[in-house]
Design a protein around this motif. Sequence first.
Motif, PDB file in Angstrom:
ATOM      1  N   SER A 155      -7.112  -5.120   1.735  1.00 25.25           N
ATOM      2  CA  SER A 155      -5.833  -4.578   2.215  1.00 25.25           C
ATOM      3  C   SER A 155      -5.217  -3.683   1.160  1.00 25.25           C
ATOM      4  O   SER A 155      -5.507  -3.803  -0.038  1.00 25.25           O
ATOM      5  CB  SER A 155      -4.869  -5.716   2.573  1.00 25.25           C
ATOM      6  N   ASP A 156      -4.341  -2.765   1.599  1.00 24.18           N
ATOM      7  CA  ASP A 156      -3.683  -1.845   0.673  1.00 24.18           C
ATOM      8  C   ASP A 156      -2.262  -1.566   1.140  1.00 24.18           C
ATOM      9  O   ASP A 156      -1.836  -2.023   2.200  1.00 24.18           O
ATOM     10  CB  ASP A 156      -4.486  -0.550   0.545  1.00 24.18           C
ATOM     11  N   ASN A 157      -1.541  -0.815   0.322  1.00 25.49           N
ATOM     12  CA  ASN A 157      -0.150  -0.445   0.627  1.00 25.49           C
ATOM     13  C   ASN A 157      -0.035   1.039   0.901  1.00 25.49           C
ATOM     14  O   ASN A 157       0.997   1.660   0.611  1.00 25.49           O
ATOM     15  CB  ASN A 157       0.764  -0.838  -0.532  1.00 25.49           C
ATOM     16  N   GLY A 158      -1.095   1.623   1.480  1.00 23.03           N
ATOM     17  CA  GLY A 158      -1.148   3.064   1.693  1.00 23.03           C
ATOM     18  C   GLY A 158      -0.375   3.553   2.894  1.00 23.03           C
ATOM     19  O   GLY A 158       0.507   2.853   3.433  1.00 23.03           O
ATOM     20  N   ILE A 159      -0.755   4.754   3.352  1.00 26.21           N
ATOM     21  CA  ILE A 159      -0.015   5.399   4.444  1.00 26.21           C
ATOM     22  C   ILE A 159      -0.286   4.736   5.793  1.00 26.21           C
ATOM     23  O   ILE A 159       0.485   4.897   6.738  1.00 26.21           O
ATOM     24  CB  ILE A 159      -0.361   6.893   4.526  1.00 26.21           C
ATOM     25  N   GLY A 160      -1.395   3.983   5.898  1.00 26.64           N
ATOM     26  CA  GLY A 160      -1.724   3.306   7.144  1.00 26.64           C
ATOM     27  C   GLY A 160      -2.049   4.281   8.264  1.00 26.64           C
ATOM     28  O   GLY A 160      -2.219   5.485   8.052  1.00 26.64           O
ATOM     29  N   PHE A 161      -2.114   3.755   9.486  1.00 26.80           N
ATOM     30  CA  PHE A 161      -2.377   4.591  10.664  1.00 26.80           C
ATOM     31  C   PHE A 161      -1.910   3.852  11.911  1.00 26.80           C
ATOM     32  O   PHE A 161      -1.680   2.631  11.875  1.00 26.80           O
ATOM     33  CB  PHE A 161      -3.861   4.949  10.782  1.00 26.80           C
ATOM     34  N   ASP A 162      -1.777   4.584  12.989  1.00 21.00           N
ATOM     35  CA  ASP A 162      -1.337   3.994  14.256  1.00 21.00           C
ATOM     36  C   ASP A 162      -2.385   3.006  14.745  1.00 21.00           C
ATOM     37  O   ASP A 162      -3.590   3.287  14.720  1.00 21.00           O
ATOM     38  CB  ASP A 162      -1.136   5.099  15.292  1.00 21.00           C
ATOM     39  N   ASP A 163      -1.934   1.823  15.203  1.00 19.13           N
ATOM     40  CA  ASP A 163      -2.890   0.788  15.605  1.00 19.13           C
ATOM     41  C   ASP A 163      -3.714   1.165  16.835  1.00 19.13           C
ATOM     42  O   ASP A 163      -4.690   0.484  17.159  1.00 19.13           O
ATOM     43  CB  ASP A 163      -2.190  -0.564  15.842  1.00 19.13           C
ATOM     44  N   VAL A 164      -3.380   2.242  17.521  1.00 19.20           N
ATOM     45  CA  VAL A 164      -4.206   2.674  18.660  1.00 19.20           C
ATOM     46  C   VAL A 164      -5.558   3.189  18.175  1.00 19.20           C
ATOM     47  O   VAL A 164      -6.499   3.333  18.962  1.00 19.20           O
ATOM     48  CB  VAL A 164      -3.505   3.772  19.480  1.00 19.20           C
ATOM     49  N   TYR A 165      -5.659   3.462  16.867  1.00 21.52           N
ATOM     50  CA  TYR A 165      -6.918   3.966  16.301  1.00 21.52           C
ATOM     51  C   TYR A 165      -7.739   2.862  15.632  1.00 21.52           C
ATOM     52  O   TYR A 165      -8.691   3.148  14.900  1.00 21.52           O
ATOM     53  CB  TYR A 165      -6.628   5.063  15.276  1.00 21.52           C
ATOM     54  N   ASN A 166      -7.387   1.590  15.874  1.00 24.08           N
ATOM     55  CA  ASN A 166      -8.067   0.478  15.200  1.00 24.08           C
ATOM     56  C   ASN A 166      -9.575   0.481  15.400  1.00 24.08           C
ATOM     57  O   ASN A 166     -10.328   0.050  14.514  1.00 24.08           O
ATOM     58  CB  ASN A 166      -7.495  -0.864  15.678  1.00 24.08           C
ATOM     59  N   ARG A 183      -4.945   7.589 -10.690  1.00 22.69           N
ATOM     60  CA  ARG A 183      -3.981   7.311  -9.614  1.00 22.69           C
ATOM     61  C   ARG A 183      -3.095   6.115  -9.927  1.00 22.69           C
ATOM     62  O   ARG A 183      -2.288   5.714  -9.089  1.00 22.69           O
ATOM     63  CB  ARG A 183      -4.737   7.080  -8.295  1.00 22.69           C
ATOM     64  N   ASN A 184      -3.278   5.539 -11.148  1.00 21.44           N
ATOM     65  CA  ASN A 184      -2.483   4.372 -11.561  1.00 21.44           C
ATOM     66  C   ASN A 184      -2.601   3.231 -10.535  1.00 21.44           C
ATOM     67  O   ASN A 184      -1.616   2.552 -10.204  1.00 21.44           O
ATOM     68  CB  ASN A 184      -1.018   4.773 -11.748  1.00 21.44           C
ATOM     69  N   ALA A 185      -3.809   3.067  -9.995  1.00 23.26           N
ATOM     70  CA  ALA A 185      -4.051   2.065  -8.955  1.00 23.26           C
ATOM     71  C   ALA A 185      -4.274   0.683  -9.560  1.00 23.26           C
ATOM     72  O   ALA A 185      -4.720   0.546 -10.706  1.00 23.26           O
ATOM     73  CB  ALA A 185      -5.253   2.458  -8.116  1.00 23.26           C
ATOM     74  N   LYS A 245       0.329   6.300  -0.665  1.00 21.23           N
ATOM     75  CA  LYS A 245       1.594   7.003  -0.430  1.00 21.23           C
ATOM     76  C   LYS A 245       1.929   7.879  -1.630  1.00 21.23           C
ATOM     77  O   LYS A 245       1.668   7.523  -2.787  1.00 21.23           O
ATOM     78  CB  LYS A 245       2.717   5.996  -0.202  1.00 21.23           C
ATOM     79  N   ALA A 246       2.515   9.000  -1.339  1.00 25.38           N
ATOM     80  CA  ALA A 246       2.923   9.912  -2.408  1.00 25.38           C
ATOM     81  C   ALA A 246       3.990   9.253  -3.272  1.00 25.38           C
ATOM     82  O   ALA A 246       4.972   8.701  -2.768  1.00 25.38           O
ATOM     83  CB  ALA A 246       3.461  11.213  -1.805  1.00 25.38           C
TER      84      ALA A 246
END
Length: 429
Positions: free
Chosen positions: A360-371, A289-291, A324-325
Amino acid sequence: MNTSKTYEQLLKENEELLWQLEEATDTINAIRSGQVDALVVKDPDGEHQLFTLKTADQSYRVFIEKMNEGAVTLNRDGIILYCNSMFASMINLPLSKVVGMYFETFIHGDYRKAYADLFEKGWLEDNKSELCLDRDGQEVPCQLSVTTLQLDEGPSLSIIVTDLSFQKEIQQLLRQNNQRLEEINRELETSNHDLQQFASVASHDLQEPLRKILIFSTMLRNRHIHELTGDSLNYLDKIISSSQRMRSMINDILSYSRLSTHVNHFSMTSLREIVNEVIEDYEILINERNATVIVNELPEIEVNRGQIKQVFQNLISNSIKFSKAGQPPVIRISGTIVPNPDDMPVTAQNNGKVCTVTISDNGIGFDDVYNERIFFLFERLNTKDKYEGSGIGLSITKKIIDKHNGTISAKSREGEGASFTITLPVFQQ
Protein backbone atom coordinates in the motif's frame (compact mmCIF):
# COMPACT_ATOMS: atom_id res chain seq x y z
CA MET A 1 -80.88 -70.07 -49.82
CA ASN A 2 -80.81 -66.35 -49.47
CA THR A 3 -77.54 -65.36 -47.76
CA SER A 4 -77.94 -61.62 -48.13
CA LYS A 5 -78.35 -59.68 -44.90
CA THR A 6 -80.56 -56.74 -44.29
CA TYR A 7 -79.16 -53.38 -43.31
CA GLU A 8 -80.50 -53.82 -39.78
CA GLN A 9 -78.76 -57.20 -39.45
CA LEU A 10 -75.43 -55.81 -40.66
CA LEU A 11 -75.76 -52.87 -38.30
CA LYS A 12 -76.45 -55.16 -35.35
CA GLU A 13 -73.56 -57.45 -36.29
CA ASN A 14 -71.24 -54.47 -36.56
CA GLU A 15 -72.28 -53.27 -33.10
CA GLU A 16 -71.54 -56.73 -31.65
CA LEU A 17 -68.07 -56.76 -33.26
CA LEU A 18 -67.32 -53.29 -31.93
CA TRP A 19 -68.41 -54.40 -28.46
CA GLN A 20 -66.16 -57.47 -28.64
CA LEU A 21 -63.26 -55.30 -29.79
CA GLU A 22 -63.81 -52.86 -26.95
CA GLU A 23 -64.04 -55.75 -24.49
CA ALA A 24 -60.78 -57.22 -25.80
CA THR A 25 -59.09 -53.81 -25.60
CA ASP A 26 -60.32 -53.27 -22.05
CA THR A 27 -59.09 -56.74 -21.09
CA ILE A 28 -55.64 -56.08 -22.54
CA ASN A 29 -55.42 -52.73 -20.76
CA ALA A 30 -56.57 -54.33 -17.51
CA ILE A 31 -53.86 -56.99 -17.83
CA ARG A 32 -51.17 -54.47 -18.61
CA SER A 33 -52.20 -52.15 -15.76
CA GLY A 34 -52.29 -55.01 -13.26
CA GLN A 35 -56.05 -54.96 -12.63
CA VAL A 36 -56.46 -58.60 -13.74
CA ASP A 37 -54.55 -61.55 -12.25
CA ALA A 38 -56.32 -64.42 -14.10
CA LEU A 39 -58.21 -65.16 -17.32
CA VAL A 40 -60.76 -67.86 -18.13
CA VAL A 41 -60.48 -68.84 -21.81
CA LYS A 42 -62.84 -71.15 -23.73
CA ASP A 43 -60.93 -73.56 -26.00
CA PRO A 44 -62.18 -74.96 -29.35
CA ASP A 45 -63.62 -78.06 -27.59
CA GLY A 46 -65.83 -75.88 -25.44
CA GLU A 47 -63.78 -76.46 -22.29
CA HIS A 48 -62.71 -73.56 -20.08
CA GLN A 49 -59.10 -73.09 -18.99
CA LEU A 50 -57.77 -70.82 -16.23
CA PHE A 51 -54.64 -68.78 -16.98
CA THR A 52 -53.12 -67.05 -13.91
CA LEU A 53 -50.85 -64.02 -13.85
CA LYS A 54 -49.50 -64.54 -10.36
CA THR A 55 -45.88 -63.78 -11.22
CA ALA A 56 -46.74 -60.46 -12.84
CA ASP A 57 -48.28 -58.74 -9.82
CA GLN A 58 -49.93 -55.39 -10.17
CA SER A 59 -47.06 -53.19 -8.97
CA TYR A 60 -44.56 -55.00 -11.18
CA ARG A 61 -46.71 -54.77 -14.29
CA VAL A 62 -47.51 -51.08 -13.73
CA PHE A 63 -43.81 -50.35 -13.25
CA ILE A 64 -42.78 -52.24 -16.41
CA GLU A 65 -45.42 -50.54 -18.50
CA LYS A 66 -44.47 -47.05 -17.40
CA MET A 67 -40.69 -47.38 -17.47
CA ASN A 68 -38.67 -45.52 -20.10
CA GLU A 69 -36.78 -48.62 -21.21
CA GLY A 70 -38.11 -51.43 -23.33
CA ALA A 71 -39.01 -54.59 -21.38
CA VAL A 72 -39.27 -58.01 -23.03
CA THR A 73 -39.82 -61.53 -21.66
CA LEU A 74 -38.68 -64.55 -23.72
CA ASN A 75 -39.15 -68.28 -23.40
CA ARG A 76 -36.37 -70.80 -23.91
CA ASP A 77 -36.89 -70.69 -27.68
CA GLY A 78 -36.42 -66.93 -27.80
CA ILE A 79 -40.11 -66.19 -28.49
CA ILE A 80 -41.52 -62.99 -27.02
CA LEU A 81 -44.06 -63.79 -24.31
CA TYR A 82 -44.49 -60.19 -23.20
CA CYS A 83 -43.26 -56.73 -24.07
CA ASN A 84 -44.16 -53.27 -22.90
CA SER A 85 -45.31 -50.38 -25.05
CA MET A 86 -41.90 -48.73 -24.99
CA PHE A 87 -40.22 -51.66 -26.74
CA ALA A 88 -42.96 -51.73 -29.38
CA SER A 89 -42.38 -48.04 -30.09
CA MET A 90 -38.62 -48.60 -30.26
CA ILE A 91 -39.06 -50.97 -33.19
CA ASN A 92 -41.99 -49.01 -34.63
CA LEU A 93 -44.52 -51.87 -34.51
CA PRO A 94 -47.87 -52.34 -32.75
CA LEU A 95 -47.87 -54.57 -29.67
CA SER A 96 -50.16 -57.10 -31.35
CA LYS A 97 -47.45 -57.87 -33.94
CA VAL A 98 -44.58 -58.14 -31.47
CA VAL A 99 -45.82 -60.76 -28.98
CA GLY A 100 -45.27 -64.27 -30.30
CA MET A 101 -42.36 -63.38 -32.59
CA TYR A 102 -38.73 -64.37 -32.18
CA PHE A 103 -36.80 -61.57 -30.50
CA GLU A 104 -33.93 -62.24 -32.89
CA THR A 105 -36.17 -60.90 -35.65
CA PHE A 106 -35.69 -57.39 -34.30
CA ILE A 107 -31.89 -57.63 -34.01
CA HIS A 108 -29.92 -55.98 -36.81
CA GLY A 109 -28.21 -58.55 -39.01
CA ASP A 110 -24.67 -57.50 -38.06
CA TYR A 111 -25.39 -58.18 -34.39
CA ARG A 112 -27.20 -61.52 -34.55
CA LYS A 113 -24.15 -63.47 -33.36
CA ALA A 114 -23.58 -61.10 -30.44
CA TYR A 115 -27.24 -61.51 -29.48
CA ALA A 116 -26.99 -65.32 -29.68
CA ASP A 117 -24.05 -65.26 -27.26
CA LEU A 118 -25.90 -62.93 -24.90
CA PHE A 119 -29.03 -65.09 -25.06
CA GLU A 120 -27.13 -68.24 -24.05
CA LYS A 121 -25.15 -66.53 -21.28
CA GLY A 122 -28.29 -64.88 -19.94
CA TRP A 123 -29.74 -68.22 -18.86
CA LEU A 124 -26.65 -68.85 -16.72
CA GLU A 125 -26.03 -65.45 -15.18
CA ASP A 126 -27.05 -61.82 -15.41
CA ASN A 127 -25.36 -60.17 -18.38
CA LYS A 128 -25.46 -57.15 -20.63
CA SER A 129 -24.23 -56.13 -24.05
CA GLU A 130 -24.43 -53.28 -26.55
CA LEU A 131 -25.85 -54.05 -29.98
CA CYS A 132 -28.29 -52.63 -32.50
CA LEU A 133 -31.99 -53.28 -33.08
CA ASP A 134 -33.47 -53.03 -36.55
CA ARG A 135 -36.14 -50.37 -37.01
CA ASP A 136 -37.34 -50.14 -40.57
CA GLY A 137 -33.86 -51.01 -41.82
CA GLN A 138 -32.12 -48.51 -39.56
CA GLU A 139 -29.73 -49.41 -36.74
CA VAL A 140 -30.85 -48.41 -33.25
CA PRO A 141 -27.96 -48.67 -30.75
CA CYS A 142 -29.17 -50.27 -27.53
CA GLN A 143 -27.93 -51.88 -24.36
CA LEU A 144 -29.54 -55.24 -23.53
CA SER A 145 -29.54 -56.27 -19.87
CA VAL A 146 -30.68 -59.88 -19.36
CA THR A 147 -31.68 -61.86 -16.30
CA THR A 148 -33.78 -64.98 -15.66
CA LEU A 149 -37.30 -64.98 -14.19
CA GLN A 150 -39.25 -67.89 -12.69
CA LEU A 151 -42.78 -67.76 -14.09
CA ASP A 152 -45.64 -70.22 -13.55
CA GLU A 153 -44.94 -71.64 -16.99
CA GLY A 154 -41.25 -72.10 -16.13
CA PRO A 155 -38.03 -70.08 -16.39
CA SER A 156 -38.04 -67.09 -18.73
CA LEU A 157 -35.48 -64.56 -19.84
CA SER A 158 -36.14 -60.91 -19.02
CA ILE A 159 -34.49 -58.29 -21.24
CA ILE A 160 -34.36 -54.60 -20.46
CA VAL A 161 -33.65 -52.63 -23.65
CA THR A 162 -32.08 -49.17 -23.22
CA ASP A 163 -31.99 -46.92 -26.28
CA LEU A 164 -28.47 -45.48 -26.57
CA SER A 165 -29.14 -43.27 -29.60
CA PHE A 166 -28.95 -40.03 -27.62
CA GLN A 167 -25.85 -41.11 -25.70
CA LYS A 168 -24.13 -42.19 -28.91
CA GLU A 169 -24.92 -38.85 -30.53
CA ILE A 170 -23.51 -37.01 -27.50
CA GLN A 171 -20.41 -39.21 -27.51
CA GLN A 172 -19.91 -38.51 -31.20
CA LEU A 173 -20.29 -34.78 -30.62
CA LEU A 174 -17.84 -34.97 -27.71
CA ARG A 175 -15.31 -36.83 -29.85
CA GLN A 176 -15.69 -34.24 -32.60
CA ASN A 177 -15.41 -31.36 -30.12
CA ASN A 178 -12.38 -32.91 -28.43
CA GLN A 179 -10.76 -33.44 -31.80
CA ARG A 180 -11.47 -29.84 -32.73
CA LEU A 181 -10.10 -28.64 -29.37
CA GLU A 182 -6.91 -30.62 -29.93
CA GLU A 183 -6.56 -29.02 -33.36
CA ILE A 184 -7.19 -25.56 -31.88
CA ASN A 185 -4.65 -26.21 -29.11
CA ARG A 186 -2.06 -27.25 -31.66
CA GLU A 187 -2.82 -24.14 -33.69
CA LEU A 188 -2.56 -21.98 -30.57
CA GLU A 189 0.74 -23.57 -29.57
CA THR A 190 2.10 -22.92 -33.04
CA SER A 191 0.71 -19.39 -32.98
CA ASN A 192 2.16 -18.70 -29.52
CA HIS A 193 5.54 -20.03 -30.63
CA ASP A 194 5.44 -17.81 -33.71
CA LEU A 195 4.39 -14.80 -31.63
CA GLN A 196 7.19 -15.39 -29.14
CA GLN A 197 9.69 -15.64 -31.96
CA PHE A 198 8.23 -12.54 -33.58
CA ALA A 199 8.36 -10.59 -30.30
CA SER A 200 11.94 -11.64 -29.70
CA VAL A 201 13.11 -10.87 -33.24
CA ALA A 202 11.08 -7.69 -33.50
CA SER A 203 12.34 -6.44 -30.16
CA HIS A 204 15.94 -7.17 -31.12
CA ASP A 205 15.59 -5.62 -34.58
CA LEU A 206 13.83 -2.56 -33.20
CA GLN A 207 16.43 -2.04 -30.51
CA GLU A 208 19.25 -1.38 -32.99
CA PRO A 209 17.73 1.56 -34.93
CA LEU A 210 16.28 2.90 -31.69
CA ARG A 211 19.68 2.76 -30.03
CA LYS A 212 21.15 4.80 -32.90
CA ILE A 213 18.35 7.36 -32.64
CA LEU A 214 19.08 7.81 -28.94
CA ILE A 215 22.86 7.94 -29.42
CA PHE A 216 22.84 10.47 -32.26
CA SER A 217 20.07 12.56 -30.73
CA THR A 218 21.98 12.77 -27.47
CA MET A 219 25.25 13.55 -29.29
CA LEU A 220 23.52 16.26 -31.30
CA ARG A 221 22.05 17.81 -28.18
CA ASN A 222 25.30 17.74 -26.20
CA ARG A 223 27.52 19.03 -29.00
CA HIS A 224 25.25 21.77 -30.35
CA ILE A 225 23.26 22.75 -27.28
CA HIS A 226 24.48 26.34 -27.53
CA GLU A 227 23.70 26.56 -31.25
CA LEU A 228 20.12 25.27 -31.08
CA THR A 229 17.17 27.57 -30.72
CA GLY A 230 14.58 27.06 -27.99
CA ASP A 231 12.12 25.25 -30.27
CA SER A 232 14.82 23.06 -31.83
CA LEU A 233 16.13 22.05 -28.40
CA ASN A 234 12.58 21.27 -27.27
CA TYR A 235 11.98 19.11 -30.34
CA LEU A 236 15.23 17.26 -29.75
CA ASP A 237 14.32 16.62 -26.11
CA LYS A 238 10.98 15.18 -27.26
CA ILE A 239 12.78 12.84 -29.69
CA ILE A 240 15.07 11.60 -26.91
CA SER A 241 12.17 11.23 -24.43
CA SER A 242 9.98 9.36 -26.94
CA SER A 243 12.86 7.06 -27.88
CA GLN A 244 13.48 6.22 -24.24
CA ARG A 245 9.78 5.41 -23.75
CA MET A 246 9.83 3.24 -26.85
CA ARG A 247 12.89 1.37 -25.58
CA SER A 248 11.13 0.77 -22.28
CA MET A 249 8.01 -0.44 -24.08
CA ILE A 250 10.00 -2.84 -26.29
CA ASN A 251 11.68 -4.33 -23.23
CA ASP A 252 8.33 -4.71 -21.46
CA ILE A 253 6.72 -6.36 -24.49
CA LEU A 254 9.61 -8.81 -24.68
CA SER A 255 9.25 -9.58 -20.97
CA TYR A 256 5.51 -10.10 -21.33
CA SER A 257 5.91 -12.45 -24.31
CA ARG A 258 8.46 -14.56 -22.44
CA LEU A 259 5.91 -15.19 -19.71
CA SER A 260 3.78 -17.14 -22.21
CA THR A 261 6.12 -20.12 -22.02
CA HIS A 262 4.89 -23.06 -19.93
CA VAL A 263 8.33 -23.65 -18.43
CA ASN A 264 8.59 -22.42 -14.85
CA HIS A 265 10.98 -23.19 -12.02
CA PHE A 266 9.88 -22.78 -8.40
CA SER A 267 11.91 -22.94 -5.19
CA MET A 268 11.42 -22.03 -1.53
CA THR A 269 12.30 -18.34 -1.30
CA SER A 270 12.17 -15.67 1.38
CA LEU A 271 9.95 -12.83 0.20
CA ARG A 272 11.68 -10.54 2.71
CA GLU A 273 15.02 -11.13 0.97
CA ILE A 274 13.49 -10.33 -2.43
CA VAL A 275 11.97 -7.07 -1.18
CA ASN A 276 15.28 -6.06 0.41
CA GLU A 277 17.02 -6.63 -2.94
CA VAL A 278 14.49 -4.43 -4.73
CA ILE A 279 14.91 -1.66 -2.14
CA GLU A 280 18.67 -1.84 -2.61
CA ASP A 281 18.29 -1.68 -6.40
CA TYR A 282 16.07 1.40 -6.07
CA GLU A 283 18.24 3.07 -3.42
CA ILE A 284 19.06 6.12 -5.56
CA LEU A 285 15.44 6.62 -6.68
CA ILE A 286 14.16 6.19 -3.10
CA ASN A 287 16.63 8.78 -1.80
CA GLU A 288 15.85 11.23 -4.63
CA ARG A 289 12.13 11.07 -3.87
CA ASN A 290 12.69 10.96 -0.09
CA ALA A 291 10.55 7.80 -0.03
CA THR A 292 10.04 5.52 2.97
CA VAL A 293 9.55 1.78 2.51
CA ILE A 294 8.26 -0.02 5.61
CA VAL A 295 8.64 -3.79 5.39
CA ASN A 296 6.95 -6.00 7.97
CA GLU A 297 7.28 -9.76 8.29
CA LEU A 298 7.13 -11.69 5.03
CA PRO A 299 7.00 -15.51 4.85
CA GLU A 300 9.01 -18.01 2.84
CA ILE A 301 7.05 -19.64 0.00
CA GLU A 302 7.67 -21.55 -3.21
CA VAL A 303 8.07 -19.11 -6.15
CA ASN A 304 10.07 -18.28 -9.24
CA ARG A 305 12.51 -15.86 -7.65
CA GLY A 306 13.20 -13.73 -10.73
CA GLN A 307 9.53 -13.31 -11.62
CA ILE A 308 8.38 -12.44 -8.10
CA LYS A 309 11.20 -9.92 -7.83
CA GLN A 310 9.82 -8.26 -10.97
CA VAL A 311 6.39 -8.11 -9.29
CA PHE A 312 7.79 -6.17 -6.31
CA GLN A 313 9.86 -3.97 -8.65
CA ASN A 314 6.76 -3.00 -10.64
CA LEU A 315 4.60 -2.31 -7.58
CA ILE A 316 7.23 -0.39 -5.60
CA SER A 317 8.31 1.71 -8.61
CA ASN A 318 4.64 2.51 -9.33
CA SER A 319 4.12 3.67 -5.74
CA ILE A 320 7.11 5.98 -6.04
CA LYS A 321 6.14 7.17 -9.52
CA PHE A 322 2.53 8.00 -8.65
CA SER A 323 3.25 9.85 -5.40
CA LYS A 324 1.61 13.16 -4.53
CA ALA A 325 3.40 16.34 -5.41
CA GLY A 326 5.21 17.79 -2.39
CA GLN A 327 4.52 14.71 -0.21
CA PRO A 328 7.19 12.02 0.31
CA PRO A 329 6.00 8.52 -0.71
CA VAL A 330 5.34 6.03 2.10
CA ILE A 331 5.12 2.39 1.03
CA ARG A 332 4.07 -0.39 3.41
CA ILE A 333 4.65 -4.07 2.63
CA SER A 334 3.43 -6.95 4.79
CA GLY A 335 2.56 -10.61 4.39
CA THR A 336 1.23 -13.56 6.33
CA ILE A 337 -0.02 -17.13 6.01
CA VAL A 338 -3.83 -17.31 6.07
CA PRO A 339 -6.56 -19.97 5.53
CA ASN A 340 -7.22 -20.81 1.92
CA PRO A 341 -9.89 -18.46 0.40
CA ASP A 342 -12.90 -19.83 -1.46
CA ASP A 343 -11.65 -18.73 -4.89
CA MET A 344 -8.43 -20.77 -4.71
CA PRO A 345 -8.21 -24.60 -4.83
CA VAL A 346 -7.10 -26.44 -1.71
CA THR A 347 -4.14 -28.73 -2.34
CA ALA A 348 -2.54 -31.40 -0.20
CA GLN A 349 0.73 -29.43 -0.24
CA ASN A 350 -0.88 -26.18 0.93
CA ASN A 351 -2.86 -27.92 3.64
CA GLY A 352 -5.61 -25.33 3.23
CA LYS A 353 -3.32 -22.27 3.70
CA VAL A 354 -1.95 -19.56 1.38
CA CYS A 355 0.28 -16.51 1.59
CA THR A 356 -1.24 -13.02 1.38
CA VAL A 357 0.97 -9.99 0.64
CA THR A 358 -0.22 -6.37 0.76
CA ILE A 359 1.58 -3.38 -0.80
CA SER A 360 0.00 0.00 0.00
CA ASP A 361 1.04 3.62 -0.52
CA ASN A 362 -0.08 7.20 0.09
CA GLY A 363 0.05 8.24 -3.57
CA ILE A 364 -2.41 9.87 -5.93
CA GLY A 365 -4.54 6.70 -6.15
CA PHE A 366 -7.17 6.15 -8.84
CA ASP A 367 -10.91 5.80 -9.27
CA ASP A 368 -12.11 2.41 -8.02
CA VAL A 369 -13.94 1.80 -11.32
CA TYR A 370 -10.48 0.98 -12.72
CA ASN A 371 -9.71 -1.71 -10.10
CA GLU A 372 -9.70 -4.42 -12.75
CA ARG A 373 -8.85 -2.44 -15.89
CA ILE A 374 -5.44 -1.37 -14.57
CA PHE A 375 -4.22 -4.92 -15.20
CA PHE A 376 -5.14 -4.75 -18.90
CA LEU A 377 -2.33 -4.57 -21.43
CA PHE A 378 -1.36 -0.95 -22.33
CA GLU A 379 -3.99 0.45 -19.95
CA ARG A 380 -2.99 3.90 -18.72
CA LEU A 381 -4.89 6.06 -16.23
CA ASN A 382 -2.56 9.05 -16.56
CA THR A 383 -1.01 10.86 -19.49
CA LYS A 384 2.42 9.68 -20.63
CA ASP A 385 3.65 13.28 -20.59
CA LYS A 386 3.15 13.53 -16.84
CA TYR A 387 3.96 9.95 -15.82
CA GLU A 388 6.36 7.91 -17.91
CA GLY A 389 5.89 4.20 -18.56
CA SER A 390 4.62 1.71 -21.12
CA GLY A 391 1.36 0.72 -19.45
CA ILE A 392 2.50 -2.92 -19.45
CA GLY A 393 3.96 -3.19 -15.93
CA LEU A 394 0.78 -4.24 -14.10
CA SER A 395 -0.15 -6.61 -16.96
CA ILE A 396 3.21 -8.33 -16.50
CA THR A 397 2.61 -8.40 -12.74
CA LYS A 398 -0.78 -10.08 -13.13
CA LYS A 399 0.56 -12.59 -15.64
CA ILE A 400 3.35 -13.58 -13.23
CA ILE A 401 0.85 -14.02 -10.40
CA ASP A 402 -1.38 -16.11 -12.70
CA LYS A 403 1.59 -18.35 -13.53
CA HIS A 404 2.06 -18.83 -9.79
CA ASN A 405 -1.60 -19.97 -9.48
CA GLY A 406 -2.36 -16.89 -7.40
CA THR A 407 -4.53 -13.78 -7.52
CA ILE A 408 -3.93 -10.03 -7.38
CA SER A 409 -6.43 -7.27 -6.72
CA ALA A 410 -6.33 -3.52 -6.23
CA LYS A 411 -8.25 -1.03 -4.07
CA SER A 412 -7.98 2.72 -4.33
CA ARG A 413 -9.64 6.12 -4.32
CA GLU A 414 -8.45 9.24 -6.03
CA GLY A 415 -6.10 11.14 -3.73
CA GLU A 416 -6.10 8.43 -1.06
CA GLY A 417 -3.35 6.09 -2.22
CA ALA A 418 -3.59 2.53 -3.54
CA SER A 419 -3.40 -0.94 -2.05
CA PHE A 420 -2.54 -4.18 -3.89
CA THR A 421 -3.27 -7.58 -2.38
CA ILE A 422 -1.50 -10.68 -3.69
CA THR A 423 -2.53 -14.21 -2.75
CA LEU A 424 -0.10 -17.05 -3.54
CA PRO A 425 0.01 -20.77 -2.72
CA VAL A 426 2.64 -21.60 -0.11
CA PHE A 427 3.68 -24.54 -2.29
CA GLN A 428 3.27 -24.95 -6.04
CA GLN A 429 1.90 -28.25 -7.29
